[in-house]
Design a protein around this motif. Structure first.
Motif, PDB file in Angstrom:
ATOM      1  N   CYS A  14       0.988  -1.255  -0.092  1.00 57.77           N
ATOM      2  CA  CYS A  14      -0.062  -0.092   0.066  1.00 57.77           C
ATOM      3  C   CYS A  14       1.035   1.103  -0.173  1.00 57.77           C
ATOM      4  O   CYS A  14       0.044   2.230  -0.376  1.00 57.77           O
ATOM      5  N   CYS A  15       2.139   1.151   0.802  1.00 54.12           N
ATOM      6  CA  CYS A  15       2.799   2.454   0.904  1.00 54.12           C
ATOM      7  C   CYS A  15       3.399   2.705  -0.666  1.00 54.12           C
ATOM      8  O   CYS A  15       3.562   3.312  -0.952  1.00 54.12           O
ATOM      9  N   LEU A  16       3.699   1.578  -1.320  1.00 55.00           N
ATOM     10  CA  LEU A  16       4.514   1.646  -1.849  1.00 55.00           C
ATOM     11  C   LEU A  16       3.589   2.560  -3.751  1.00 55.00           C
ATOM     12  O   LEU A  16       4.079   3.468  -4.474  1.00 55.00           O
ATOM     13  N   PHE A  17       1.998   1.758  -3.476  1.00 52.17           N
ATOM     14  CA  PHE A  17       0.939   2.346  -4.473  1.00 52.17           C
ATOM     15  C   PHE A  17       0.239   3.857  -4.335  1.00 52.17           C
ATOM     16  O   PHE A  17       0.487   4.487  -5.191  1.00 52.17           O
ATOM     17  N   ALA A  18       1.823   4.025  -2.855  1.00 48.56           N
ATOM     18  CA  ALA A  18       0.910   5.947  -2.552  1.00 48.56           C
ATOM     19  C   ALA A  18       2.328   6.698  -2.904  1.00 48.56           C
ATOM     20  O   ALA A  18       1.961   7.513  -3.333  1.00 48.56           O
ATOM     21  N   VAL A  19       3.443   5.602  -3.040  1.00 48.34           N
ATOM     22  CA  VAL A  19       4.361   6.980  -3.555  1.00 48.34           C
ATOM     23  C   VAL A  19       3.815   7.129  -4.715  1.00 48.34           C
ATOM     24  O   VAL A  19       3.951   7.905  -5.584  1.00 48.34           O
ATOM     25  N   SER A  20       3.329   5.849  -5.827  1.00 47.21           N
ATOM     26  CA  SER A  20       3.370   5.818  -6.934  1.00 47.21           C
ATOM     27  C   SER A  20       2.379   7.255  -7.641  1.00 47.21           C
ATOM     28  O   SER A  20       2.558   7.323  -8.876  1.00 47.21           O
ATOM     29  N   LEU A  21       1.534   6.982  -6.687  1.00 48.52           N
ATOM     30  CA  LEU A  21       0.225   7.613  -7.061  1.00 48.52           C
ATOM     31  C   LEU A  21       0.334   9.370  -6.953  1.00 48.52           C
ATOM     32  O   LEU A  21       0.499  10.132  -7.949  1.00 48.52           O
ATOM     33  N   ALA A  22       2.203   9.837  -5.710  1.00 44.29           N
ATOM     34  CA  ALA A  22       2.032  11.086  -5.824  1.00 44.29           C
ATOM     35  C   ALA A  22       3.028  11.800  -6.706  1.00 44.29           C
ATOM     36  O   ALA A  22       2.488  12.749  -7.274  1.00 44.29           O
ATOM     37  N   GLN A  23       3.902  10.486  -7.483  1.00 42.66           N
ATOM     38  CA  GLN A  23       4.442  11.276  -8.526  1.00 42.66           C
ATOM     39  C   GLN A  23       3.783  10.806  -9.667  1.00 42.66           C
ATOM     40  O   GLN A  23       3.910  12.280 -10.698  1.00 42.66           O
ATOM     41  N   LEU A  24       2.378  10.816 -10.113  1.00 42.84           N
ATOM     42  CA  LEU A  24       1.592  11.842 -10.709  1.00 42.84           C
ATOM     43  C   LEU A  24       1.161  12.780 -11.163  1.00 42.84           C
ATOM     44  O   LEU A  24       0.866  12.885 -11.797  1.00 42.84           O
ATOM     45  N   GLY A  25       1.509  13.698 -10.363  1.00 44.42           N
ATOM     46  CA  GLY A  25       1.070  15.165 -10.201  1.00 44.42           C
ATOM     47  C   GLY A  25      -0.563  15.088  -8.759  1.00 44.42           C
ATOM     48  O   GLY A  25      -1.572  14.014  -8.955  1.00 44.42           O
ATOM     49  N   GLY A  26      -0.919  16.102  -9.374  1.00 52.37           N
ATOM     50  CA  GLY A  26      -2.227  16.743  -8.405  1.00 52.37           C
ATOM     51  C   GLY A  26      -3.481  16.782  -9.611  1.00 52.37           C
ATOM     52  O   GLY A  26      -2.796  17.877 -10.122  1.00 52.37           O
ATOM     53  N   PHE A  27      -4.168  16.807  -9.741  1.00 48.60           N
ATOM     54  CA  PHE A  27      -5.623  16.802  -9.968  1.00 48.60           C
ATOM     55  C   PHE A  27      -6.418  17.570 -10.271  1.00 48.60           C
ATOM     56  O   PHE A  27      -7.487  17.648 -10.445  1.00 48.60           O
ATOM     57  N   SER A  28      -6.788  17.902  -8.528  1.00 53.94           N
ATOM     58  CA  SER A  28      -7.453  19.108  -7.745  1.00 53.94           C
ATOM     59  C   SER A  28      -7.867  20.580  -7.611  1.00 53.94           C
ATOM     60  O   SER A  28      -7.872  21.263  -6.643  1.00 53.94           O
ATOM     61  N   GLY A  29      -6.308  21.304  -8.481  1.00 53.38           N
ATOM     62  CA  GLY A  29      -6.058  22.496  -8.152  1.00 53.38           C
ATOM     63  C   GLY A  29      -3.964  23.152  -7.771  1.00 53.38           C
ATOM     64  O   GLY A  29      -4.185  21.215  -7.539  1.00 53.38           O
ATOM     65  N   PRO A  30      -4.135  23.605  -7.771  1.00 60.04           N
ATOM     66  CA  PRO A  30      -2.328  24.174  -7.648  1.00 60.04           C
ATOM     67  C   PRO A  30      -2.032  23.514  -5.711  1.00 60.04           C
ATOM     68  O   PRO A  30      -1.260  22.946  -5.705  1.00 60.04           O
ATOM     69  N   CYS A  31      -3.665  23.623  -4.906  1.00 62.19           N
ATOM     70  CA  CYS A  31      -3.139  23.097  -3.859  1.00 62.19           C
ATOM     71  C   CYS A  31      -2.916  22.032  -3.706  1.00 62.19           C
ATOM     72  O   CYS A  31      -2.641  20.863  -3.012  1.00 62.19           O
ATOM     73  N   SER A  32      -3.767  21.255  -5.156  1.00 61.41           N
ATOM     74  CA  SER A  32      -3.199  19.013  -4.593  1.00 61.41           C
ATOM     75  C   SER A  32      -2.051  19.156  -5.322  1.00 61.41           C
ATOM     76  O   SER A  32      -1.674  17.858  -5.038  1.00 61.41           O
ATOM     77  N   ALA A  33      -0.954  20.095  -5.436  1.00 63.84           N
ATOM     78  CA  ALA A  33       0.335  19.507  -6.371  1.00 63.84           C
ATOM     79  C   ALA A  33       1.819  18.500  -5.730  1.00 63.84           C
ATOM     80  O   ALA A  33       1.435  18.211  -4.322  1.00 63.84           O
ATOM     81  N   SER A  34       2.057  17.079  -6.180  1.00 65.93           N
ATOM     82  CA  SER A  34       2.963  16.747  -6.058  1.00 65.93           C
ATOM     83  C   SER A  34       3.866  17.635  -5.801  1.00 65.93           C
ATOM     84  O   SER A  34       4.774  18.026  -6.820  1.00 65.93           O
ATOM     85  N   SER A  35       4.536  17.102  -4.769  1.00 60.70           N
ATOM     86  CA  SER A  35       6.290  18.194  -4.497  1.00 60.70           C
ATOM     87  C   SER A  35       7.288  17.159  -4.908  1.00 60.70           C
ATOM     88  O   SER A  35       7.349  16.150  -4.832  1.00 60.70           O
ATOM     89  N   ILE A  36       8.035  18.152  -5.999  1.00 62.44           N
ATOM     90  CA  ILE A  36       9.320  17.842  -5.934  1.00 62.44           C
ATOM     91  C   ILE A  36      10.311  18.009  -6.020  1.00 62.44           C
ATOM     92  O   ILE A  36      10.677  19.480  -5.373  1.00 62.44           O
ATOM     93  N   ASN A  37      11.254  16.894  -5.629  1.00 62.94           N
ATOM     94  CA  ASN A  37      12.482  17.887  -4.950  1.00 62.94           C
ATOM     95  C   ASN A  37      14.139  18.371  -5.736  1.00 62.94           C
ATOM     96  O   ASN A  37      14.674  17.284  -7.015  1.00 62.94           O
TER      97      ASN A  37
END
Length: 426
Positions: A14-37
């Motif tokens: 489940c944790c690995l799946f969550a990380v994978s989804l996080a890298q897809l980006g946010g789909f619900s506006g600017p405040c949902s943005a995925s953070s890139i280091n």
């Protein structure tokens, strides 16, 4: 399958799946943005889509407020020049990238791009900006209502560890006789900075790489009418990220602010050529890389034509220095060069229609000097009863004009040819 997993295994999955989804980006506006280091070892590549993403009210133009926007955020130390692009074989639609500063609830446009030059086709986008140390929001959408999949690539232009522009340098090969001629523009070049060789600030740069097969001096130039801005040329050796300056030039041309640099290479060593603008200028340029080698242009005896002349010679292009870039049409491969100069005007005919010709010949005629030829005429096949696949050219000659008759073979073939030429003086 899940029934056979213990609780710990299921938690890890489940944790690995969550990380994978996080890298897809946010789909619900600017405040949902995925953070890139942004301080990580860049470039970073992310595969995502804008399908089913919310249409955003935020965009640097109306064209970026029609289809769904996928959001990311990135933060680096101040002064770093950042680049983000969708130029990839994976990207399958006309993208639009917008970069914002400020809060996610009320972002301010910093830069944007719709269409940028991309080797994988049209519709890709590229945005560059210099970070002030704050967090930036990146919105990836489609031009107007376009949707699809994209690869988003983050890079730091003057990263010491990896410099993507240098790593992806355009290869120009190893032979530069006749010269390699490349039209280009640095308007969308990846920015770069190095405390040497003229790159004293962060400038848009286009990179080329060469691996010379001869130790003869190489000249790199933008001296021509096509170049329309104040160029700067730098030549480096070494590894990308640890480049060492070989030579550089700003205004080396006689009648313009274009550039010309000459250096003596080591055979087999890779050199990187950076083309950019003085003070960050951008525009179009024509890059000419030349290296006269062997006897073709410099030491072969020149035939003087002073009156009507006929002659026949038996020649061979076997084991001679090859042409790697055509001047007229599709001539390439090992070449035999015959220079002529006429003291009077007239007409010249050259043919390989001869019983000794034993391969598919190709004749080209050049005029000019060894580092800047222009095509006069050429021919591949002419009807000939003495030999199959012979060639023949006829052309006018001006008084005191230097020209070169160049024998190559179709598709680079080699052999022996009986070459006949007739000069008819006016």
């Amino acid at each position: 399958f899940f029934l056979n997993m213990n609780r710990n295994h299921l938690f890890v999955l489940c944790c690995l799946f969550a990380v994978s989804l996080a890298q897809l980006g946010g789909f619900s506006g600017p405040c949902s943005a995925s953070s890139i280091n942004g301080n990580a070892l860049l470039p970073i590549s992310i595969f995502s889509t804008n399908e089913n993403a919310q249409v955003s009210n935020f965009g640097c133009s109306y064209s970026a407020q029609v289809s769904g926007t996928t959001w990311f955020s990135v933060q680096t130390e101040a002064g770093v020049s950042m680049n983000v692009t969708t130029c990839s074989e994976y990207t399958d639609f006309d993208t639009y990238i917008s970069v914002f500063s400020g809060s996610c609830s009320s972002p301010t446009c910093v830069a944007y791009d719709d269409d940028s030059s991309c080797s994988y086709g049209s519709g890709a986008s590229l945005v560059s900006w210099v970070s002030n140390g704050d967090e930036y929001l990146i919105g990836v959408t489609g031009y107007n209502s376009n949707e699809g999949n994209f690869e988003l690539i983050f890079s730091r232009s003057h990263s010491v560890e990896i410099d993507s522009s240098c790593i992806n340098a355009i290869p120009l090969g190893s032979s530069f006789f006749p010269p390699k001629v490349v039209d280009g523009s640095n308007e969308n070049g990846v920015t770069y900075h190095q405390e040497s060789c003229g790159l004293y600030d962060t400038y848009p740069v286009i990179w080329y790489s060469i691996v010379p097969s001869s130790s003869a001096p190489i000249t790199v130039s933008t001296c021509n009418d096509y170049t329309n801005f104040d160029t700067y040329i730098s030549v480096f050796n070494g590894t990308c990220g640890i480049l060492q300056c070989v030579t550089s030039n700003d205004d080396g041309c006689e009648s313009s602010s274009a550039s010309v640099a000459t250096f003596t290479p080591e055979v087999g060593k890779t050199y990187h050529i950076a083309v950019f603008g003085f003070g960050g200028n951008t525009g179009n340029y024509q890059l000419i890389v030349s290296q006269p080698v062997g006897v073709e242009c410099g030491t072969t005896s020149t035939t003087i034509l002073s009156s009507t002349t006929y002659d026949r010679v038996v020649i061979s292009n076997t084991d001679l220095v090859p042409i790697t870039q055509s001047v007229c049409a599709s001539e390439y491969g090992p070449a035999y060069w015959m220079p002529f100069i006429s003291t009077t005007s007239g007409s010249m005919t050259v043919t390989t229609c001869d019983s000794t010709t034993n391969f598919d010949t190709y004749l080209s005629v050049y005029k000019g000097i060894c580092i800047n030829f222009t095509c006069v005429t050429y021919d591949d096949d002419v009807s000939c009863t003495s030999a199959g696949n012979a060639s023949e050219v006829t052309f006018d000659v001006d008084e005191n004009e230097l020209f070169f008759v160049v024998l190559t073979g179709y598709a680079g073939s080699t052999g022996t040819a009986g070459l006949r030429y007739t000069f008819t003086a006016n």
